[in-house]
Design a protein around this motif. Structure first.
Motif, short mmCIF file in Angstrom:
data_model
loop_
_atom_site.label_atom_id
_atom_site.label_comp_id
_atom_site.label_asym_id
_atom_site.label_seq_id
_atom_site.Cartn_x
_atom_site.Cartn_y
_atom_site.Cartn_z
N THR A 91 0.83 -1.20 0.00
CA THR A 91 0.00 0.00 0.00
C THR A 91 0.87 1.25 0.00
O THR A 91 1.60 1.50 0.96
CB THR A 91 -0.93 0.03 1.23
OG1 THR A 91 -1.79 -1.11 1.19
CG2 THR A 91 -1.78 1.30 1.24
N GLN A 165 -2.90 5.84 -2.67
CA GLN A 165 -4.14 5.64 -1.92
C GLN A 165 -4.80 6.94 -1.46
O GLN A 165 -6.02 7.03 -1.40
CB GLN A 165 -3.85 4.77 -0.67
CG GLN A 165 -3.19 3.45 -0.98
CD GLN A 165 -4.08 2.53 -1.78
OE1 GLN A 165 -5.24 2.33 -1.44
NE2 GLN A 165 -3.56 1.97 -2.86
N TYR A 202 -11.58 3.23 -8.33
CA TYR A 202 -10.95 3.50 -7.04
C TYR A 202 -11.61 4.69 -6.36
O TYR A 202 -11.92 5.67 -6.97
CB TYR A 202 -9.46 3.82 -7.22
CG TYR A 202 -8.75 3.95 -5.88
CD1 TYR A 202 -8.70 5.19 -5.25
CD2 TYR A 202 -8.22 2.86 -5.25
CE1 TYR A 202 -8.12 5.32 -4.01
CE2 TYR A 202 -7.61 2.98 -4.02
CZ TYR A 202 -7.57 4.22 -3.40
OH TYR A 202 -6.99 4.34 -2.17
N GLU A 207 -11.10 2.33 0.39
CA GLU A 207 -9.99 2.21 1.34
C GLU A 207 -10.53 2.17 2.77
O GLU A 207 -10.08 1.37 3.59
CB GLU A 207 -9.04 3.39 1.16
CG GLU A 207 -7.88 3.43 2.16
CD GLU A 207 -6.89 2.31 1.95
OE1 GLU A 207 -6.05 2.09 2.85
OE2 GLU A 207 -6.94 1.64 0.90
#
Length: 337
Positions: A91, A165, A202, A207
């Motif tokens: 990550t 992320q 995404y 997340e």
């Protein structure tokens, strides 16, 4: 010359010899006046053709610029595709947008691109003044940072790919290093990473839905764990292709008498604020519900007391969906009678 054609026609076919004076008598159009309209029309056509040609030239030029840019983009993508990019499973939390001092810039509680760093975070530095310093680094408690252990050699950096992320800039971006190991000398070679688009689908809420786990699969393993002391029986649904209203899912008939005593549900991925209302059914009749689950707020319902007899069919069905819910999980647990 915009009004010359109309003016010529108006003059040749005017009502009176002297315009506006009826007593001058009706005007009889002269052939010479009519013939004079032709050159005026021709001149207008010439102007129109010239204007069309100018527009065509500008359009062609603009299209050529766009085409050239697209061609370059296709070449870049093809080069990356044929290079065999290796996407890391690590990550990468955030990327830098300017030079970072390696001696003390990546320490616990420091802020980078809108993100407060924590010890152990992996960070992508791609804007170093010295391009040879670019790469993936680890946030430390204090002092100097170093390259992440999984990306600190030429072999590991060659054709590496990763997704960002978080961050004010860059969330969901995919980055690659289109260099072979033989072309990399750490500390010397300029490591110029390429941004290759946005990770499809995404979103920050995905997340968050991981609940601290490395992947959604790990998160599902956690929430699917049977509560301590419960028997083996359970019926669950996990939909990752969108939830439809009225759909019956996860039908299962019990093999022994038992009692359902717990229910857990969570939206794994969907729009911010999305909701799902669902029922638990026994033999196609409502036994519990509607139960409402909201993205980011799982429900864990204990104390149920739904008696089932051998052969009873247990299922779930959805009554209401608000927002695009793309991944949804629900399970009920029971204990033997």
């Amino acid at each position: 010359m915009a009004n010359e054609v109309a003016a010529a026609f108006n003059d040749a076919w005017r009502d009176y010899v002297t315009e506006g004076v009826p007593s001058s008598g009706p005007n009889k159009p002269l052939k010479s006046q009519i013939r004079g309209i032709g050159p005026i029309v021709d001149a207008q056509f010439v102007l129109v053709r010239e204007e069309i040609a100018a527009v065509e030239a500008d359009t062609v030029a603009a299209v050529e610029v766009i085409t050239d840019a697209l061609s370059e983009r296709v070449d870049d993508v093809e080069a990356i595709a044929t290079a065999g990019i290796i996407w890391t499973t690590q990550t990468i939390r955030v990327r830098s947008t300017a030079n970072v001092v390696l001696a003390n810039g990546l320490v616990n509680a420091a802020t980078l691109n809108g993100v407060t760093l924590a010890t152990g975070d992996f960070v992508f530095l791609g804007s170093q003044t010295a391009h040879a310093e670019n790469g993936i680094y680890t946030v430390v408690a204090a002092g100097a940072t170093s390259r992440a252990a999984f990306a600190d050699s030429a072999a590991e950096l060659a054709h590496i790919g990763f997704v960002i992320q978080e961050g004010t800039d860059g969330t969901g971006e995919r980055w690659t290093l289109p260099l072979a190991a033989a072309d990399i000398t750490l500390g010397t070679t300029a490591l110029v990473f390429a941004e290759t688009g946005i990770e499809p689908g995404y979103a920050a809420e995905v997340e968050a839905a991981r609940g601290g786990e490395a992947t959604l699969s790990d998160r599902l393993d956690t929430i699917d764990a049977r509560p301590s002391g419960f028997e083996e029986y359970g019926v669950a649904i996990y939909k990752s292709d969108g939830i439809e209203l009225g759909g019956y899912y996860a039908e299962r008939s019990v093999s022994v008498d038992l009692t359902l005593i717990n229910l857990f549900a969570e939206i794994i991925a969907g729009d911010v604020g999305s909701e799902v209302d669902f029922y638990l059914a026994v033999n196609d009749s409502v036994a519990y519900g509607p139960a409402t689950v909201v993205l980011g707020s799982p429900i864990d319902i204990t104390g149920l007391s739904i008696a089932l007899s051998e052969g009873d069919k247990v299922s779930f069905f959805v009554l209401f969906v608000d927002g695009a819910v793309t991944e949804f999980f629900v399970k009920t647990f029971g204990e033997m009678s």
